[in-house]
Design an enzyme around this catalytic site. Structure first.
Site, PDB file in Angstrom:
ATOM      1  N   SER A  72      -1.788  -4.519   5.293  1.00  0.00           N
ATOM      2  CA  SER A  72      -3.104  -4.054   4.862  1.00  0.00           C
ATOM      3  C   SER A  72      -3.765  -3.041   5.788  1.00  0.00           C
ATOM      4  O   SER A  72      -4.850  -2.543   5.485  1.00  0.00           O
ATOM      5  CB  SER A  72      -4.052  -5.243   4.665  1.00  0.00           C
ATOM      6  OG  SER A  72      -3.777  -5.893   3.449  1.00  0.00           O
ATOM      7  N   LYS A  75      -4.997   0.136   4.343  1.00  0.00           N
ATOM      8  CA  LYS A  75      -6.350   0.310   3.807  1.00  0.00           C
ATOM      9  C   LYS A  75      -7.244   1.152   4.712  1.00  0.00           C
ATOM     10  O   LYS A  75      -8.308   1.617   4.284  1.00  0.00           O
ATOM     11  CB  LYS A  75      -7.005  -1.051   3.564  1.00  0.00           C
ATOM     12  CG  LYS A  75      -6.333  -1.890   2.479  1.00  0.00           C
ATOM     13  CD  LYS A  75      -7.101  -3.184   2.254  1.00  0.00           C
ATOM     14  CE  LYS A  75      -6.517  -4.007   1.123  1.00  0.00           C
ATOM     15  NZ  LYS A  75      -5.372  -4.827   1.519  1.00  0.00           N
ATOM     16  N   SER A 132     -10.772  -7.052   2.992  1.00  0.00           N
ATOM     17  CA  SER A 132      -9.460  -6.487   2.648  1.00  0.00           C
ATOM     18  C   SER A 132      -9.149  -6.629   1.163  1.00  0.00           C
ATOM     19  O   SER A 132      -8.021  -6.936   0.771  1.00  0.00           O
ATOM     20  CB  SER A 132      -8.357  -7.158   3.482  1.00  0.00           C
ATOM     21  OG  SER A 132      -7.179  -6.407   3.461  1.00  0.00           O
TER      22      SER A 132
END
Length: 394
Positions: A72, A75, A132
């Site tokens: 993640s 991101k 997230s």
């Protein structure tokens, strides 16, 4: 007897050379930023990188250019492109963004958006930064670039612009995908761009907050970056985890005017990634200091004449703080030196590069930076020139 003496002398000479080399290497590591290894320091994780945010000087590195999945932490680029779209006026944080079936169907971490609903861009962005949220990522991607595919192309294009030469994005969420990778070095590069946006910090420090849906339903958001609560000075970061990438973290902290970025990829546990970045932060703040020599937007003492301008001169400033990084205990004084033209030609736009500046220590330039115009100076009209005749110069 003579042969024995000669052998002993040769051995002694070799030993002397080895010791000399060791001393020299130790001296270099003791004074050069980035040489953490000589002090026995090592961060956990497969790859790690620690930099001073202002100068991007490396303070610690371990396999920083190894291509690895980053989960993640992808991101970070999603957030960056969203913030840059806001900067360009292509997206308003107050705008209502529709949620598609595609966005609502995302698995993994999410805030459970309903398809067909609309949400403020600022709320979606906050849910990405804090929790997230994969569904919010896709909704923002579709709004910014028209489709997820277009957004991913924009992600890779922006990565290339930033010099992220060992990065390839396959989606905007970091969910497992073939041929998706980055490095600790490249993650630090893109995260540095994100933290240049003050609005990022408005959300990054949120610890616990409800996401309120249009129908009044709420989803609890908890910050995945535990260091914002448990590490003094940490005010932002992005975690990541997949079974392939293992535990990842990019985070930033500031103390006494010194901001650093720490990245770890491939840690064995959640605790391990937080320990790794915390230890890197401790290493930075314990061994280095930062001295701000000129603040962003602060006027330098010099002005530059403007030929044919409505004003006769223009102020000089810098876009970002000019900071000198040094080892603690370093007593050398730093000074600023400017290279500016005698005059520039109107019109001049605020932010135009009009010269170069240097951070000078012991007569040597340690760092170069751009000097920019502090204000607009329009081209003078005939009436301006007439009025100027006989008026005092300034």
């Amino acid at each position: 007897m003579r042969k024995k003496t000669l052998k002993f002398s040769a051995a002694a000479a070799i030993l002397l050379v080895v010791l000399t080399v060791c001393v020299c290497v130790s001296a270099v590591y003791a004074f050069v930023p980035g040489a953490a290894y000589a002090e026995g320091f090592s961060a956990e994780g497969r790859s790690a990188y620690l930099v001073d945010a202002a100068t991007f000087t490396p303070l610690y590195a371990k396999n920083e250019n190894e291509r690895l999945p980053i989960a993640s932490m992808v991101k970070i680029m999603t957030v960056l492109l969203t913030l840059e779209a806001v900067d360009r006026g292509e997206l308003s944080l107050d705008e209502k963004v529709p949620v598609s079936e595609n966005a609502a169907s995302m698995g993994g971490s999410q805030v459970f958006l309903d398809a067909g609903t609309e949400h403020r861009a600022s709320d979606l962005l906050k849910s990405v930064i804090v929790a997230s949220a994969n569904d919010s990522c896709v909704a923002l991607a579709e709004r910014v670039s028209g489709s997820v595919e277009g957004f991913v192309n924009d992600m890779n294009a922006r990565a290339a612009e930033l010099g992220m030469n060992d990065t390839r994005f396959a989606n905007c969420t970091g969910l497992p995908a073939a041929e998706s990778f980055s490095t600790a070095h490249d993650v630090a590069l893109m995260f540095r761009e994100v933290i240049r946006h003050p609005v990022y910090f408005e959300d990054a420090g949120v610890w616990l907050e409800d996401y309120i849906h249009p129908d009044g339903r709420t989803t609890v958001m908890t910050n995945t970056n535990k260091l914002v609560k448990f590490y003094n000075g940490c005010d932002g970061g992005k975690t990541g985890f997949t079974s392939e990438a293992k535990f990842c973290l990019a985070a930033t902290a500031e103390r006494d005017g010194m901001r650093v970025i720490g990245v770890v990829v491939g840690a064995d546990s959640s605790k391990s990634r937080f320990n790794a970045v915390s230890s890197m932060f401790n290493h930075a703040f314990g061994n280095y200091k930062a001295e701000k020599l000129l603040g962003a937007g602060e006027l330098a003492s010099e002005r530059v004449k403007v030929s044919g301008g409505k004003e006769r001169s223009v102020g000089v400033t810098v876009a970002e703080d000019v900071v000198r990084l040094a080892a603690r205990g370093d007593k050398n004084a730093a000074e600023l030196r400017f290279e500016l033209p005698e005059k520039v030609k109107a019109p001049v736009k605020k932010g135009d590069v009009i010269g170069k500046g240097y951070v000078v220590v012991n007569g040597a330039a340690e760092r170069e930076f751009d000097l920019i115009a502090a204000e607009d100076v329009a081209r003078a009209s005939l009436w301006d020139l007439i009025k100027r005749i006989g008026s005092p110069r300034r």
